[in-house]
Design an enzyme around this catalytic site. Structure first.
Site, PDB file in Angstrom:
ATOM      1  N   TYR A 143       0.821  -1.221   0.000  1.00 40.51           N
ATOM      2  CA  TYR A 143       0.000   0.000   0.000  1.00 40.51           C
ATOM      3  C   TYR A 143       0.854   1.271   0.000  1.00 40.51           C
ATOM      4  CZ  TYR A 143      -4.105  -2.887   1.081  1.00 40.51           C
ATOM      5  OH  TYR A 143      -5.107  -3.814   1.042  1.00 40.51           O
ATOM      6  N   LYS A 193       3.064 -15.429   3.278  1.00 38.57           N
ATOM      7  CA  LYS A 193       2.960 -16.247   2.060  1.00 38.57           C
ATOM      8  C   LYS A 193       4.396 -16.622   1.675  1.00 38.57           C
ATOM      9  CE  LYS A 193       0.528 -17.988  -1.357  1.00 38.57           C
ATOM     10  NZ  LYS A 193      -0.335 -19.165  -1.152  1.00 38.57           N
ATOM     11  N   ASP A 225      -3.507 -18.049   2.835  1.00 41.91           N
ATOM     12  CA  ASP A 225      -4.698 -18.704   2.273  1.00 41.91           C
ATOM     13  C   ASP A 225      -5.298 -19.683   3.280  1.00 41.91           C
ATOM     14  OD1 ASP A 225      -2.232 -19.854   1.832  1.00 41.91           O
ATOM     15  OD2 ASP A 225      -2.710 -20.704  -0.116  1.00 41.91           O
ATOM     16  N   ASP A 249      -5.436  -6.263   6.057  1.00 44.32           N
ATOM     17  CA  ASP A 249      -6.604  -5.516   5.608  1.00 44.32           C
ATOM     18  C   ASP A 249      -7.738  -6.499   5.270  1.00 44.32           C
ATOM     19  OD1 ASP A 249      -8.247  -3.541   4.679  1.00 44.32           O
ATOM     20  OD2 ASP A 249      -7.118  -3.125   2.849  1.00 44.32           O
ATOM     21  N   ASP A 253     -11.192  -7.880   7.892  1.00 38.51           N
ATOM     22  CA  ASP A 253     -12.609  -7.760   7.512  1.00 38.51           C
ATOM     23  C   ASP A 253     -13.309  -9.110   7.634  1.00 38.51           C
ATOM     24  OD1 ASP A 253     -12.377  -5.082   7.015  1.00 38.51           O
ATOM     25  OD2 ASP A 253     -13.451  -5.178   5.102  1.00 38.51           O
TER      26      ASP A 253
END
Ligand code: NAD
Length: 358
Positions: A143, A193, A225, A249, A253
């Site tokens: 980001y 990851k 994942d 992020d 959620d």
């Protein structure tokens, strides 16, 4: 104590929910003998309306002169992606995090007992309880990396977003996670990851070094994942989850959804020196703004986090959290969490009831 608190009411439902959180702060002040100086700060779409920029000059300095910052939400359809960057509310959010050095975002995801039925997971999964803390790196990664967009000869337009992390950035967020785990159930799950990304391989090696230092904390690596899957399969296995910016992020959620409503979850963004910033995880909900329909609980619980993490006052934090639980246990609901057949109450009434219960 006298606390100086910056209030960024922001856009949409922001002013309504911050208004209720301020009432709760005042009530806690009465009960525990604190007073406040509130500093009103214009940021977001309302600032673009007033002065032509979402993040007016001097915003960070004003915040730095306070003990903590309480933010409602920013963002309005009027200042959407088609508008110049300096007028877009999201620009202000990224800038304030960077300017205050808020590199750690703490998002507790708790399934509150009276709302167990709102959990969309299987009953037997929900019954095991959900009480986890997502620790998201907030000022690095993709980001904040260099972006590029260019025309190629044979593949049309091509874009790149650079994901970069340094050992220092990883270590400071890792330490936050281990320290928090010590205050909770003593387990850190680090999400990466590492089977694909070089940044994740560095992330993992730094976390392993920290795990050797914090021998009293249980540690595990989880691939992102798999983590997304485990959060819906068996969230009770997690205590503290720590991860980089974009993974955090998305996963936070997901974690919020399994606890029932977006209107219930608070967050804290903290750094090493500047004041912490406390805000609900939801946005400005323009669809219900100004209608006394918004759930103020996430903002009120953000004020509780302010007492816990900025003011080191756990008793005040506990008092707010217990009051929220008591009001929910009595059956009071705003529209977003009302079960069928329950008449919802408004934003102001929810705030009053919580104050009354402190
Ligand atoms: P949102 O969180 O504002 O709303 C999503 C849905 O949840 C809507 O139906 C809304 O009515 C409902 N909702 C949200 N908070 C609620 C509450 N407290 N009580 C009851 N219902 C609630 O997300 P969105 O619609 O994607 O975004 C709206 C605006 O908010 C956009 O401009 C976006 O950029 C901004 N936003 C700001 C922040 C922030 O300030 N930190 C975070 C996310 C989105």
């Amino acid at each position: 104590m006298n606390y100086k608190i910056a209030l960024i009411r922001g856009d949409g439902i922001g002013p309504e929910i911050v208004g209720e959180a301020v009432k709760v702060l005042e009530r806690v002040g009465e009960k525990f003998g604190h007073s406040y100086e509130f500093v009103e700060i214009l940021m977001g779409g309302c600032a673009s309306d007033a002065v032509g920029m979402a993040y007016p000059e001097g915003t960070a300095e004003q915040c730095k002169a306070c003990d903590a910052v309480l933010l409602g939400a920013v963002g309005t359809p009027k200042w959407g992606p088609d508008k110049p960057t300096h007028q877009r509310p999201e620009t202000a959010l990224l800038a304030i995090r960077k300017d205050l050095g808020l590199y750690a975002n703490l998002r507790p995801a708790v399934l509150r007992a009276p709302l167990a039925d709102a959990c969309p997971l299987k009953k037997e999964t929900a019954q095991k309880g959900i009480d986890l803390m997502m620790v998201r790196e907030l000022t690095g990664g993709v980001y904040f990396g260099k972006r590029d967009r260019y025309q190629t000869e044979d593949r049309g337009v091509e874009c790149t977003d650079l994901m970069a992390y340094s050992e220092r950035e990883i270590e400071r967020i890792g330490r936050r996670a281990f320290e928090l785990a010590r205050l909770r159930r003593g387990k850190v799950s680090s999400v990466d990851k590492a089977n694909v990304l070089e940044t994740s391989r560095l992330w993992r090696s730094v976390m392993h070094r920290l795990a050797e230092e914090y021998t009293d904390v249980a540690y595990e690596d989880v691939l992102v994942d798999n983590c997304a899957m485990q959060l819906v399969r068996d969230p009770a296995q997690f205590d503290v989850l720590v991860t980089e910016n974009m993974f955090g992020d998305i996963l936070s959620d997901e974690a919020s959804m399994i606890t029932g409503s977006i209107g219930l979850l608070p967050s804290a963004s903290i750094g090493d020196t500047a004041p912490g910033l406390y805000e609900p995880i939801h946005g400005s909900a323009p669809d219900i703004a100004g209608q006394d329909k918004a759930n103020p609980i996430a903002t009120i619980l953000s004020a509780a986090m302010m007492f816990r993490y900025s003011f080191q006052r756990p008793q005040e934090a506990d008092a707010i959290e217990k009051a929220v639980d008591a009001v929910l246990a009595e059956g009071w609901r705003t529209a977003d969490i009302a079960e069928p057949g329950v008449t919802p109450i408004g934003t102001r009434k929810m705030g009053e009831l919580i104050c009354g219960s402190i």
